[in-house]
Write a protein that holds these residues in place. Structure first.
Motif, mmCIF file in Angstrom:
data_model
loop_
_atom_site.group_PDB
_atom_site.id
_atom_site.type_symbol
_atom_site.label_atom_id
_atom_site.label_comp_id
_atom_site.label_asym_id
_atom_site.label_seq_id
_atom_site.Cartn_x
_atom_site.Cartn_y
_atom_site.Cartn_z
ATOM 1 N N TYR A 36 -7.244 -2.969 -20.845
ATOM 2 C CA TYR A 36 -7.288 -3.267 -22.282
ATOM 3 C C TYR A 36 -8.668 -3.043 -22.878
ATOM 4 O O TYR A 36 -8.784 -2.694 -24.058
ATOM 5 C CB TYR A 36 -6.781 -4.686 -22.538
ATOM 6 N N ASN A 37 -9.713 -3.201 -22.082
ATOM 7 C CA ASN A 37 -11.048 -2.827 -22.553
ATOM 8 C C ASN A 37 -11.075 -1.358 -22.957
ATOM 9 O O ASN A 37 -11.546 -0.991 -24.034
ATOM 10 C CB ASN A 37 -12.081 -3.053 -21.445
ATOM 11 N N ALA A 38 -10.597 -0.505 -22.047
ATOM 12 C CA ALA A 38 -10.601 0.939 -22.306
ATOM 13 C C ALA A 38 -9.688 1.289 -23.473
ATOM 14 O O ALA A 38 -10.036 2.113 -24.334
ATOM 15 C CB ALA A 38 -10.183 1.697 -21.047
ATOM 16 N N CYS A 39 -8.511 0.667 -23.538
ATOM 17 C CA CYS A 39 -7.554 0.959 -24.616
ATOM 18 C C CYS A 39 -8.115 0.611 -25.989
ATOM 19 O O CYS A 39 -7.985 1.378 -26.950
ATOM 20 C CB CYS A 39 -6.254 0.186 -24.393
ATOM 21 N N PHE A 40 -8.746 -0.552 -26.095
ATOM 22 C CA PHE A 40 -9.230 -1.009 -27.387
ATOM 23 C C PHE A 40 -10.416 -0.203 -27.900
ATOM 24 O O PHE A 40 -10.630 -0.113 -29.110
ATOM 25 C CB PHE A 40 -9.634 -2.493 -27.317
ATOM 26 N N MET A 41 -11.179 0.414 -26.986
ATOM 27 C CA MET A 41 -12.411 1.056 -27.414
ATOM 28 C C MET A 41 -12.381 2.575 -27.397
ATOM 29 O O MET A 41 -13.287 3.205 -27.933
ATOM 30 C CB MET A 41 -13.579 0.571 -26.542
ATOM 31 N N ILE A 42 -11.342 3.205 -26.849
ATOM 32 C CA ILE A 42 -11.371 4.666 -26.771
ATOM 33 C C ILE A 42 -11.240 5.315 -28.153
ATOM 34 O O ILE A 42 -11.926 6.299 -28.455
ATOM 35 C CB ILE A 42 -10.291 5.199 -25.799
ATOM 36 N N ILE A 43 -10.390 4.746 -29.034
ATOM 37 C CA ILE A 43 -10.234 5.318 -30.378
ATOM 38 C C ILE A 43 -11.486 5.116 -31.231
ATOM 39 O O ILE A 43 -11.994 6.080 -31.827
ATOM 40 C CB ILE A 43 -8.987 4.739 -31.088
ATOM 41 N N PRO A 44 -12.046 3.886 -31.314
ATOM 42 C CA PRO A 44 -13.307 3.734 -32.062
ATOM 43 C C PRO A 44 -14.430 4.619 -31.527
ATOM 44 O O PRO A 44 -15.221 5.164 -32.306
ATOM 45 C CB PRO A 44 -13.646 2.246 -31.875
ATOM 46 N N THR A 45 -14.505 4.776 -30.206
ATOM 47 C CA THR A 45 -15.545 5.627 -29.628
ATOM 48 C C THR A 45 -15.323 7.085 -30.005
ATOM 49 O O THR A 45 -16.279 7.823 -30.282
ATOM 50 C CB THR A 45 -15.574 5.478 -28.096
ATOM 51 N N LEU A 46 -14.063 7.512 -30.042
ATOM 52 C CA LEU A 46 -13.745 8.871 -30.458
ATOM 53 C C LEU A 46 -14.141 9.095 -31.916
ATOM 54 O O LEU A 46 -14.682 10.146 -32.276
ATOM 55 C CB LEU A 46 -12.247 9.139 -30.268
ATOM 56 N N ILE A 47 -13.896 8.096 -32.765
ATOM 57 C CA ILE A 47 -14.287 8.193 -34.183
ATOM 58 C C ILE A 47 -15.806 8.311 -34.311
ATOM 59 O O ILE A 47 -16.319 9.122 -35.094
ATOM 60 C CB ILE A 47 -13.765 6.968 -34.967
ATOM 61 N N ILE A 48 -16.533 7.518 -33.524
ATOM 62 C CA ILE A 48 -17.992 7.606 -33.531
ATOM 63 C C ILE A 48 -18.445 8.992 -33.095
ATOM 64 O O ILE A 48 -19.352 9.591 -33.682
ATOM 65 C CB ILE A 48 -18.600 6.536 -32.597
ATOM 66 N N SER A 49 -17.785 9.528 -32.068
ATOM 67 C CA SER A 49 -18.139 10.847 -31.553
ATOM 68 C C SER A 49 -17.936 11.932 -32.608
ATOM 69 O O SER A 49 -18.767 12.829 -32.765
ATOM 70 C CB SER A 49 -17.304 11.156 -30.306
ATOM 71 N N VAL A 50 -16.829 11.839 -33.354
ATOM 72 C CA VAL A 50 -16.547 12.832 -34.405
ATOM 73 C C VAL A 50 -17.547 12.704 -35.549
ATOM 74 O O VAL A 50 -18.100 13.698 -36.043
ATOM 75 C CB VAL A 50 -15.106 12.659 -34.930
ATOM 76 N N SER A 51 -17.803 11.462 -35.981
ATOM 77 C CA SER A 51 -18.665 11.236 -37.144
ATOM 78 C C SER A 51 -20.125 11.594 -36.880
ATOM 79 O O SER A 51 -20.857 11.956 -37.804
ATOM 80 C CB SER A 51 -18.567 9.781 -37.601
ATOM 81 N N THR A 52 -20.567 11.488 -35.627
ATOM 82 C CA THR A 52 -21.962 11.812 -35.306
ATOM 83 C C THR A 52 -22.166 13.269 -34.899
ATOM 84 O O THR A 52 -23.304 13.695 -34.677
ATOM 85 C CB THR A 52 -22.465 10.913 -34.153
ATOM 86 N N GLY A 53 -21.076 14.030 -34.807
ATOM 87 C CA GLY A 53 -21.179 15.419 -34.387
ATOM 88 C C GLY A 53 -21.215 15.596 -32.890
ATOM 89 O O GLY A 53 -21.346 16.724 -32.381
ATOM 90 N N ASP A 54 -21.089 14.499 -32.150
ATOM 91 C CA ASP A 54 -21.137 14.552 -30.689
ATOM 92 C C ASP A 54 -19.970 15.361 -30.128
ATOM 93 O O ASP A 54 -20.140 16.164 -29.205
ATOM 94 C CB ASP A 54 -21.109 13.121 -30.134
ATOM 95 N N LEU A 55 -18.779 15.165 -30.700
ATOM 96 C CA LEU A 55 -17.597 15.898 -30.230
ATOM 97 C C LEU A 55 -17.722 17.387 -30.500
ATOM 98 O O LEU A 55 -17.355 18.215 -29.661
ATOM 99 C CB LEU A 55 -16.340 15.340 -30.898
#
Length: 336
Positions: free
Chosen positions: A205-224
């Protein structure tokens, strides 16, 4: 562990009804140390040798592998953890935030510091863990333990003060990583009640709850975008190491939870210190980014000596038939 049980989320293993054996404590600690050692080396190769520009994407890969392995294992009744309900986020908080902070800061600091300096500065996790266990879990520690902690801090300050490859951004990330690691270890120990989420539930559940927010951060910062444009995706060796990092990331998360479950957050931090001895000295020889100075080398060795003494005191106490209260933390479910 097998699926099913009389209570949702309960650990069906009969061994959960009695305190863990000394062998289980030792093996879980060795497993954690080995996984941590291998992951640092692989991540260092990806982020420094190959210059992979996206540590957040690497963290997302590790979360995705964790979710897939645990979910498939649950479906096949290899492991058991409770199904989702609305109380789970409340039970977990603040672990998901600490989890993603630990991931991102750890990967970012690895890419910006030499291996010896990274491992020295990571030793600040130990006194932070000691402090948080005192505040949150109400533990007390002996004078010998406290003296060893001060030796670690002194050596780290000497080494950091003479670091010829000083990188402010790297230092900020590694100190954030220390804070997140210490808090994550202590709160994980607090949340791992087998009658609630258990080891696997906390991981999943740690991984489930944080994978989407982390993906959003990655997109917004240009990391992805940087990751998708990276020019090594056709390099077979790079792909193998990327996938290996994702798998080792899962193993390290599991090993961390396992070590904290059978031992304590403090013991987990101590094993990390032992691992750091090997990583630091290997980094001097093969890392390629360590700049030698006498003062820096002296600081490294003071820090390592303090870490080894600290490790000896804690682990030797742990291996006694009746560990003292101030040296080891027995899970609450064993105290009934």
């Amino acid at each position: 562990m097998t699926g099913g049980g009389p209570a949702a989320g309960a650990d069906p293993d009969p061994a959960s009804a009695r305190p863990p054996s000394r062998l289980a404590k030792l093996l879980s600690a060795l497993f954690y140390g080995t996984c941590s050692f291998l992951l640092v080396l692989v991540n260092k190769a990806l982020l420094t040798t190959y210059r992979f520009p996206s540590p957040i994407v690497l963290g997302i890969g590790q979360m995705a592998v964790t979710i897939m392995i645990l979910y498939v294992s649950k479906l096949n009744k290899i492991i058991h953890f409770p199904d989702f309900d609305k109380k789970i986020p409340i039970k977990l908080f603040p672990l998901p935030l600490l989890y993603v902070g630990n991931h991102i800061s750890g990967l970012s600091s690895t890419s910006k510091l030499s291996l010896p300096m990274f491992t020295v500065l990571r030793k600040f996790t130990i006194p932070l863990t000691l402090l948080l266990e005192t505040i949150i879990l109400g533990k007390q520690y002996s004078l010998n333990i406290i003296i060893s902690v001060f030796a670690i801090i002194l050596g780290a300050f000497i080494a950091a003060g003479s670091d010829l490859a000083f990188n402010l951004e790297g230092y900020i990330f590694v100190f954030l990583n220390d804070i997140f690691t210490a808090a994550n270890g202590v709160y994980t120990k607090q949340k791992m009640d087998p009658k609630e989420l258990g080891k696997y539930g906390v991981l999943f559940y740690n991984a489930c709850f944080m994978i989407i927010p982390t993906l959003i951060i990655s997109v917004s910062t240009g990391d992805l975008q940087q990751a998708t444009e990276f020019n090594q995706w056709r390099n077979v060796l790079f792909i193998i190491q990327f996938l290996l990092s994702c798998f080792l990331g899962f193993l390290l998360m599991y090993a961390t939870v396992l070590c904290s479950y059978y031992n304590s957050a403090l013991t987990t931090a101590v094993v990390g210190a032992i691992k750091n001895v090997s990583v630091a000295y290997i980094g001097m020889l093969v890392g390629g980014d360590y700049i030698f100075s006498v003062l820096n080398f002296v600081g490294l060795n003071i820090c390592m000596a303090g870490g080894l003494r600290y490790s000896f005191l804690t682990l030797s106490s742990q291996l006694k038939p009746k560990p003292t209260v101030d040296e080891e933390n027995i899970p609450q479910d064993y105290k009934a």
